[in-house]
Write an enzyme that holds these catalytic residues in place. Sequence first.
Site, PDB file in Angstrom:
ATOM      1  N   CYS A 112      61.894  17.255  32.810  1.00  0.00           N
ATOM      2  CA  CYS A 112      62.622  16.417  33.466  1.00  0.00           C
ATOM      3  C   CYS A 112      62.355  17.880  35.029  1.00  0.00           C
ATOM      4  CB  CYS A 112      64.039  16.387  33.957  1.00  0.00           C
ATOM      5  SG  CYS A 112      64.026  14.960  32.514  1.00  0.00           S
ATOM      6  N   LYS A 113      62.429  17.152  36.236  1.00  0.00           N
ATOM      7  CA  LYS A 113      61.611  17.819  37.106  1.00  0.00           C
ATOM      8  C   LYS A 113      63.124  17.843  37.545  1.00  0.00           C
ATOM      9  CE  LYS A 113      56.565  17.031  38.551  1.00  0.00           C
ATOM     10  NZ  LYS A 113      56.104  15.841  39.112  1.00  0.00           N
TER      11      LYS A 113
END
Lengths: 113, 125
Positions: A112-113
Amino acid sequence: MSEYSIEFQGQTYSTDVQGFLKQRLAWSPELAVYIAKLDGVDLTNEHWEIINYFRDYYDDYNIPPPMRMVIRVFKKAFGEEKANSRYLLQLFPEGATKAASKFAGLPKPKNCK
Amino acid sequence: MSAQKYLYVITKAPYSNATGIEALDAILIGASFELDVSVLFLHDGVFQLKANQNCALSDSSLPAIKQFTKTYKALEDFGVDELYVQEQSLAARGLGESDLLAPVKLVNNQSIKALIAEQDQVFTF
């Protein structure tokens, strides 16, 4: 101590820049409610089903569950209408894996960013 | 087109260096790209799969090490179907299948040859 933290009930909890708890053991259900509120989410029973699943899975495997696993397991446990990405995104607009991990006090998933 | 076949070969024990955790990251990346991923544990690599590991440090002032090897058990959920273990490596270290934290497929050198021959990519850690 990290430079980011949240204050809750007179305690300071260090987090990363996106608000993920640094200390998983510092988590409590009350803190989860507060963290979710900071993100504009009011936790319902439907959220808790997912958050609890994430916590159990992390205890067993030291990694948050992959989305396809969540969908497979929830299909079995709760039926079709609770087991699709649309339902999950309605609950967690920021992204189910990311937000559920955050509210569950787990580290940010690596993808995930 | 069918998915590319990637084999990750792990030859080192956990914790003494970062090899294991880096291999695991690479495996998870491969799996998330829907590649046909399998993992082979060779030599000291079989120690990665030992059940009931105690990675607590005797010096409690040091930060604890995460027991990342638990994640091997979850690989199945990520679409990694097969964990292969070289029979001889396991036996030479006094271990059996029942000492391992996840179900594995034991292979001998002959089948390892065949396994490697059918891969598109092989990574060794």
